[in-house]
Design an enzyme around this catalytic site. Structure first.
Site, PDB file in Angstrom:
ATOM      1  N   HIS A 121       0.868  -1.175   0.000  1.00  0.00           N
ATOM      2  CA  HIS A 121       0.000   0.000   0.000  1.00  0.00           C
ATOM      3  C   HIS A 121       0.911   1.234   0.000  1.00  0.00           C
ATOM      4  CE1 HIS A 121      -2.728   2.973   1.947  1.00  0.00           C
ATOM      5  NE2 HIS A 121      -3.704   2.252   1.445  1.00  0.00           N
ATOM      6  N   ASP A 198       3.068  -4.859   7.994  1.00  0.00           N
ATOM      7  CA  ASP A 198       1.861  -4.049   7.878  1.00  0.00           C
ATOM      8  C   ASP A 198       0.658  -4.990   7.983  1.00  0.00           C
ATOM      9  OD1 ASP A 198      -0.333  -2.616   7.117  1.00  0.00           O
ATOM     10  OD2 ASP A 198       0.509  -1.879   5.229  1.00  0.00           O
ATOM     11  N   GLN A 201      -4.501  -5.208   6.826  1.00  0.00           N
ATOM     12  CA  GLN A 201      -5.503  -6.095   6.215  1.00  0.00           C
ATOM     13  C   GLN A 201      -5.562  -7.461   6.876  1.00  0.00           C
ATOM     14  OE1 GLN A 201      -7.762  -5.193   4.100  1.00  0.00           O
ATOM     15  NE2 GLN A 201      -6.922  -3.207   3.538  1.00  0.00           N
ATOM     16  N   LYS A 224     -10.387  -0.990  10.416  1.00  0.00           N
ATOM     17  CA  LYS A 224     -10.515  -2.154   9.522  1.00  0.00           C
ATOM     18  C   LYS A 224     -10.829  -3.421  10.308  1.00  0.00           C
ATOM     19  CE  LYS A 224      -7.151  -0.398   6.183  1.00  0.00           C
ATOM     20  NZ  LYS A 224      -7.924   0.189   5.092  1.00  0.00           N
ATOM     21  N   CYS A 362      -4.805   2.571  -3.665  1.00  0.00           N
ATOM     22  CA  CYS A 362      -3.557   3.072  -3.062  1.00  0.00           C
ATOM     23  C   CYS A 362      -2.435   2.053  -3.208  1.00  0.00           C
ATOM     24  CB  CYS A 362      -3.748   3.441  -1.597  1.00  0.00           C
ATOM     25  SG  CYS A 362      -4.945   4.734  -1.352  1.00  0.00           S
TER      26      CYS A 362
HETATM   27  N1  7TS Z   1      -1.730  -0.888   4.740  1.00  0.00           N
HETATM   28  C1  7TS Z   1      -2.607  -1.605   4.036  1.00  0.00           C
HETATM   29  C2  7TS Z   1      -2.232  -2.985   3.576  1.00  0.00           C
HETATM   30  C3  7TS Z   1      -3.858  -1.064   3.747  1.00  0.00           C
HETATM   31  O1  7TS Z   1      -4.735  -1.789   3.051  1.00  0.00           O
HETATM   32  C4  7TS Z   1      -4.168   0.244   4.192  1.00  0.00           C
HETATM   33  C5  7TS Z   1      -5.477   0.896   3.867  1.00  0.00           C
HETATM   34  C6  7TS Z   1      -3.222   0.932   4.944  1.00  0.00           C
HETATM   35  C7  7TS Z   1      -2.007   0.336   5.196  1.00  0.00           C
HETATM   36  C8  7TS Z   1      -3.477   2.279   5.500  1.00  0.00           C
HETATM   37  O2  7TS Z   1      -4.407   2.205   6.509  1.00  0.00           O
HETATM   38  P1  7TS Z   1      -4.951   3.518   7.214  1.00  0.00           P
HETATM   39  O3  7TS Z   1      -6.017   3.022   8.121  1.00  0.00           O
HETATM   40  O4  7TS Z   1      -3.820   4.125   7.933  1.00  0.00           O
HETATM   41  O5  7TS Z   1      -5.483   4.388   6.120  1.00  0.00           O
HETATM   42  N2  7TS Z   1      -6.151   0.362   2.768  1.00  0.00           N
HETATM   43  C9  7TS Z   1      -7.273   0.840   2.199  1.00  0.00           C
HETATM   44  C10 7TS Z   1      -7.941   0.190   1.168  1.00  0.00           C
HETATM   45  O6  7TS Z   1      -7.603  -0.867   0.684  1.00  0.00           O
HETATM   46  N3  7TS Z   1      -9.008   0.924   0.805  1.00  0.00           N
HETATM   47  O7  7TS Z   1      -9.064   2.005   1.573  1.00  0.00           O
HETATM   48  C11 7TS Z   1      -7.979   1.990   2.437  1.00  0.00           C
END
Ligand code: 7TS
Length: 404
Positions: A121, A198, A201, A224, A362
């Site tokens: 990401h 990370d 997910q 999430k 992203c």
């Molecule tokens: N890492 C992964 C693998 C992600 O899927 C996401 C967000 C992030 C980091 C960042 O997370 P945040 O909560 O700090 O924003 N992914 C997604 C997505 O797949 N659609 O919207 C956000």
């Protein structure tokens, strides 16, 4: 076996209609919906428990502090950290990675290498690019194959005594691939490199034990994993956290301040400057307890079965190409359909009450690798079921009739 109907009943939003149809929510990879228990914990906090933490001598503030520190304990147990002091509350996975980049980054020298993977990401790419530009470190990328599986041989060849950090995703948001993180950590350790996983997910979908993985850092986003937005966790192994310089300056992260000299607080407060997201932490801990009550292995097994069903159903659609076909996969179905732009597909099926994401997610390097500008992505949560998949497939077929 998991009782899907009983789970659905705990999510008020799923009773809503969208464009006159019952909502089919298939965008949990972007953010998951919230069970009543989490909503009520937030409500209760603001109605009955609100006060600032770590400073009051009165009962209400002491109780708020206990709840906040209790949440740290709950998240430590959830990830099986050796001590809750290894749990740092941050805004989410993004801030967790940025915290590591900006603190560890100060210790890196030109020529030091950081390895990431081809399926990261943007939040696990851009912070390291900053370091590359600011500190002259080298950023190297572990390649993947056409299924979206990391090339472990290539990874091993990239490792050297110059490797300072290996930062990879546990599960890809764009492909669904679950990476062999234990193996990655072991290989990284063998050359003396640190590891950051990370887990944004992965955590919502499977049991995670940071000590069993042996990683140095693990990040997650609360929203999430059925928790609130604006809160997440950076797990850091104590031994490594102790070597890092401070992150942001401010209240709570200090022990004493004079205009001449400041002494920093102990861990984990040293990394939590300012009033934290108290309600968020409490809500996140409630989400963790809720996931434990459902059963994290049960969630994985249930979603795995649903993923297989969804994969079969989608593959029957004429001209549909799944992007991401790794054998080890979580509940993400990314696809393109011949003759239909992803955004048009998503917009049309929204008319039938189906919420999916159409974008580069992203993860633009992933899109470039597969030669597509974007995909439609249906991503699963534990509240989804076969009926949701059937409604998705029916809506897709209707949309294709209009588009072709
Ligand atoms: N890492 C992964 C693998 C992600 O899927 C996401 C967000 C992030 C980091 C960042 O997370 P945040 O909560 O700090 O924003 N992914 C997604 C997505 O797949 N659609 O919207 C956000």
């Amino acid at each position: 076996m998991l009782d899907n109907a009983a789970i659905r009943a705990q999510f008020p939003i799923l009773a809503q209609t969208e464009n006159g149809h019952p909502l089919v929510y298939l965008d949990s990879a972007a953010t998951a919906q919230k069970p009543l228990r989490v909503i009520e914990a937030l409500d209760r906090y603001y109605r009955e428990q609100n006060a600032n933490v770590h400073r009051g001598v009165y009962g209400l503030s002491e109780r708020a502090t206990d709840l906040y520190e209790g949440a740290r304990g709950a998240m430590g147990a959830f990830l099986n950290a050796a001590t809750p002091l290894e749990i740092i509350f941050v805004r989410g996975a993004t801030e967790g990675i940025n915290l590591v980049a900006s603190t560890l980054g100060k210790l890196l020298k030109p020529g030091d290498e950081i390895l990431i993977s081809a399926m990261e990401h943007h939040s696990n790419i851009v912070p390291w690019q900053f370091l590359r530009d600011e500190r002259g470190i080298r950023l190297r990328v572990i390649p993947m194959d056409e299924r979206g599986v990391l090339d472990m041989d290539a990874f091993r060849k990239l490792l050297s005594e110059r490797t300072r950090l290996v930062a990879v995703t546990h599960m890809s948001n764009a492909l669904g691939t679950i990476n062999p993180v234990r193996e990655i950590v072991d290989a990284a350790k063998a050359v003396g490199a640190l590891t950051l996983i990370d887990g944004a997910q992965a955590v919502p979908h499977m049991p995670v034990d940071v000590q069993a993985l042996g990683c140095d850092f693990y990040v997650l986003s609360g929203h999430k994993m059925y928790g609130p937005t604006g809160i997440g966790v950076l797990y850091g192994r104590m031994e490594v956290l102790e070597t890092l310089p401070p992150y942001q300056g401010g209240g709570d992260m200090i022990r004493s301040v004079t205009f001449k000299k400041t002494e920093f607080n102990v861990l984990p407060y040293r990394f939590e400057a300012g009033t934290p997201h108290i309600a968020g932490a409490i809500g996140l801990a409630e989400a963790a307890r809720w996931m434990e009550a459902v059963g994290r292995q049960a969630i994985f097994d249930y979603e795995h079965e649903l993923l297989q069903y969804a994969t079969e159903q989608l593959q029957a659609i004429d001209g549909l190409r799944l992007i991401g076909t790794a054998p080890e996969k979580g509940g993400v179905l990314s696809f393109v359909i011949e003759g239909a732009h992803p955004h048009d597909v998503a917009t049309l099926i929204d008319q039938d009450g189906i919420a999916v994401r159409a974008s580069h997610h992203c993860a633009q390097p992933v899109m470039d690798f597969f030669g597509v500008p974007a995909t439609v992505r249906a991503s699963l949560g534990v509240y989804n079921n076969r009926e949701d998949i059937d409604r998705l497939v029916a809506a897709l077929n209707d949309a294709l009739e209009m588009l072709r």
